[in-house]
Design a protein around this motif. Structure first.
Motif, PDB file in Angstrom:
ATOM      1  N   CYS A   4       0.862  -1.185   0.000  1.00 15.50           N
ATOM      2  CA  CYS A   4       0.000   0.000   0.000  1.00 15.50           C
ATOM      3  C   CYS A   4       0.901   1.238   0.000  1.00 15.50           C
ATOM      4  O   CYS A   4       1.736   1.389   0.899  1.00 15.50           O
ATOM      5  CB  CYS A   4      -0.879  -0.007   1.253  1.00 15.50           C
ATOM      6  N   PHE A  53       0.476   4.075   0.959  1.00 18.06           N
ATOM      7  CA  PHE A  53       0.312   4.944   2.132  1.00 18.06           C
ATOM      8  C   PHE A  53       0.962   4.324   3.376  1.00 18.06           C
ATOM      9  O   PHE A  53       1.037   4.973   4.415  1.00 18.06           O
ATOM     10  CB  PHE A  53      -1.189   5.177   2.374  1.00 18.06           C
ATOM     11  N   HIS A  54       1.496   3.084   3.286  1.00 17.87           N
ATOM     12  CA  HIS A  54       1.897   2.390   4.513  1.00 17.87           C
ATOM     13  C   HIS A  54       2.993   3.100   5.325  1.00 17.87           C
ATOM     14  O   HIS A  54       2.951   3.068   6.554  1.00 17.87           O
ATOM     15  CB  HIS A  54       2.231   0.896   4.257  1.00 17.87           C
ATOM     16  N   CYS A 101       0.942   5.487   7.529  1.00 17.61           N
ATOM     17  CA  CYS A 101      -0.348   5.058   8.070  1.00 17.61           C
ATOM     18  C   CYS A 101      -0.216   4.611   9.529  1.00 17.61           C
ATOM     19  O   CYS A 101       0.693   3.865   9.878  1.00 17.61           O
ATOM     20  CB  CYS A 101      -0.894   3.913   7.217  1.00 17.61           C
ATOM     21  N   THR A 118      -1.416   0.286  10.303  1.00 20.89           N
ATOM     22  CA  THR A 118      -0.847  -0.935   9.709  1.00 20.89           C
ATOM     23  C   THR A 118      -0.872  -2.094  10.713  1.00 20.89           C
ATOM     24  O   THR A 118      -1.005  -3.250  10.328  1.00 20.89           O
ATOM     25  CB  THR A 118       0.605  -0.708   9.249  1.00 20.89           C
ATOM     26  N   VAL A 178      -3.735  -4.645  10.617  1.00 19.27           N
ATOM     27  CA  VAL A 178      -3.846  -5.603   9.503  1.00 19.27           C
ATOM     28  C   VAL A 178      -2.872  -6.752   9.777  1.00 19.27           C
ATOM     29  O   VAL A 178      -1.688  -6.501  10.005  1.00 19.27           O
ATOM     30  CB  VAL A 178      -3.502  -4.907   8.156  1.00 19.27           C
ATOM     31  N   CYS A 215       0.259  -4.818   4.562  1.00 21.02           N
ATOM     32  CA  CYS A 215       0.288  -3.389   4.195  1.00 21.02           C
ATOM     33  C   CYS A 215       1.550  -3.040   3.410  1.00 21.02           C
ATOM     34  O   CYS A 215       1.517  -2.205   2.508  1.00 21.02           O
ATOM     35  CB  CYS A 215       0.200  -2.504   5.437  1.00 21.02           C
ATOM     36  N   CYS A 222      -7.951  -0.374   0.840  1.00 19.60           N
ATOM     37  CA  CYS A 222      -7.294  -0.561   2.145  1.00 19.60           C
ATOM     38  C   CYS A 222      -7.563  -1.981   2.623  1.00 19.60           C
ATOM     39  O   CYS A 222      -8.667  -2.504   2.434  1.00 19.60           O
ATOM     40  CB  CYS A 222      -7.846   0.460   3.131  1.00 19.60           C
ATOM     41  N   LEU A 229      -7.850  -2.994   5.681  1.00 19.97           N
ATOM     42  CA  LEU A 229      -8.706  -3.090   6.882  1.00 19.97           C
ATOM     43  C   LEU A 229     -10.063  -3.669   6.477  1.00 19.97           C
ATOM     44  O   LEU A 229     -10.559  -3.384   5.383  1.00 19.97           O
ATOM     45  CB  LEU A 229      -8.921  -1.698   7.495  1.00 19.97           C
TER      46      LEU A 229
HETATM   47 FE1  SF4 Z   1      -2.748   1.049   3.521  1.00 19.70          FE
HETATM   48 FE2  SF4 Z   1      -4.967   0.407   4.832  1.00 19.70          FE
HETATM   49 FE3  SF4 Z   1      -2.662  -0.766   5.455  1.00 19.70          FE
HETATM   50 FE4  SF4 Z   1      -3.067   1.790   6.064  1.00 19.70          FE
HETATM   51  S1  SF4 Z   1      -4.176   0.040   6.898  1.00 19.70           S
HETATM   52  S2  SF4 Z   1      -1.237   0.937   5.124  1.00 19.70           S
HETATM   53  S3  SF4 Z   1      -4.247   2.443   4.306  1.00 19.70           S
HETATM   54  S4  SF4 Z   1      -3.755  -0.943   3.548  1.00 19.70           S
END
Ligand code: SF4
Length: 353
Positions: free
Chosen positions: A301, A303-304, A307, A310, A313, A318, A333, A335
């Motif tokens: 991702c 954005f990791h 973020c 993370t 998840v 991520c 995402c 989540l």
């Molecule tokens: Fe990306 Fe979602 Fe993981 Fe944040 S929680 S890094 S937005 S996949």
């Protein structure tokens, strides 16, 4: 509601009201340091008479996307893949002559700074009249009358005399109005407005936004409204696309995305916005870190690295697995839907009050 995309990369058929349909758009620039992936698999639709808002930080790919729609990229250093279907005609493969005909006629753009779009050497009236003559074959007299009509529509006082003024004789707000008149003179079906009010004070900004809405109602124009200002977008857009690192990370109706955002990046954008009536001693919550390099985007991702969620998840998904954007109302995402909802209610919503 503006019809939003099917799954990223999917070549969906154009909807019945879809004027513009972008499918799996990829835009890459060759630079001395390597290949910049400015847009990386983006899909969206715009309907006549509706507004699609595109938000994201600088470098998220919003402006590149729209310059590519207009064919204003440098073909020598830019590779464009995917489809940009304007009434079913693919602009990616269209010859430059055809694109030239479309620009200013079917598709027009309003820039942030009118001084980059208006020439200081020609009168405002001439700059509004010329595209009208070019695209409609109107005479000089007819085009001048049309320029006066457009200046009247955008609220320029004494348009019969101001039509002969040069841009430097107009105030900043009037120049912005003149640029809108220039963009709308041929009744375009699609208007791309790139941060059109950022340089203006709040009162003039509100007047220009009202004007765009009125003109949209009158002409039935589809608008792509690009901004980093979520306050402006809530007032202007029907639908919203949130972009990060050259991709769409969330989309839906503007009401859905702003009231019940589902992506951690959208949460970050909303939390970092100043709010009217908020306790002034309360600190804003900027998104930590900076937007990623498009030369060497992060794995998984994008954005990791920034973020805060993370850890929610399992495993290292991520940082290793790129989340895809589903159909309709969606957020890219890992989540689960339940996690997104509970994090939003428990952690994010209190920050937005
Ligand atoms: Fe990306 Fe979602 Fe993981 Fe944040 S929680 S890094 S937005 S996949």
């Amino acid at each position: 509601m503006t019809t939003l995309t099917k799954t990223e990369g999917e070549k969906a058929p154009t909807g019945p009201d879809s004027f513009l349909s972008v499918r799996d758009l990829r835009v890459r620039f060759s630079t001395e340091d390597g290949i910049v992936k400015a847009v990386d698999g983006l899909s969206f639709d715009v309907e006549r008479g509706k507004t699609l808002g595109i938000v994201g930080e600088s470098g998220s790919g919003k402006s590149v996307t729209n310059l590519t729609v207009l064919g204003l990229h440098n073909p020598k250093s830019t590779t464009v893949e995917g489809e940009i279907l304007l009434e079913g005609r693919d602009l990616v493969t269209a010859p430059e002559k055809e694109l030239e005909k479309l620009r200013g006629n079917k598709v027009a753009m309003i820039f942030q700074d009118p001084l980059t779009a208006l020439s200081p050497y020609y009168t405002v009236g001439r700059q509004i009249a010329e595209p009208y003559m070019k695209h409609t074959g109107a005479s000089k007299k007819e085009a001048r009358a049309r320029a006066i009509e457009m200046l009247t529509k955008v609220g320029i006082p004494q348009p019969e005399s101001r039509v002969d003024d040069y841009p430097h004789q107009f105030s900043g707000g009037m120049r912005q109005r003149a640029m809108i008149a220039m963009a709308l003179v041929c009744d375009p079906d699609l208007l791309i407005a790139d941060e059109p009010t950022t340089a203006l004070d709040v009162t003039v900004q509100a007047q220009i936004l009202d004007l765009l809405k009125d003109l949209q109602q009158e002409f039935g124009t589809g608008i792509i409204f690009i901004t980093h200002d979520l306050g402006v977008i809530s007032d202007m857009a029907d639908d919203l696309l949130v972009m990060y690192s050259g991709r769409a990370v969330e989309r839906g109706s503007v009401r859905e995305v702003l009231r019940q955002p589902k992506h951690p990046y959208t949460w970050g954008l909303l939390s970092s916005m100043p709010r009217l009536g908020a306790d002034v001693s309360q600190a804003l919550n900027p998104i930590p870190g900076s937007p990623p390099s498009l030369l060497n985007p992060p794995s998984g991702c994008p954005f990791h690295p920034r973020c805060a969620f993370t850890g929610e998840v399992p495993g290292d998904r991520c940082s290793t697995e790129r989340p895809s954007l589903g159909e309709g109302r969606a957020a890219a995402c890992h989540l689960t839907a339940e996690q997104k909802q509970s994090i939003f209610i428990d952690t994010i919503q209190p920050r937005l009050r």
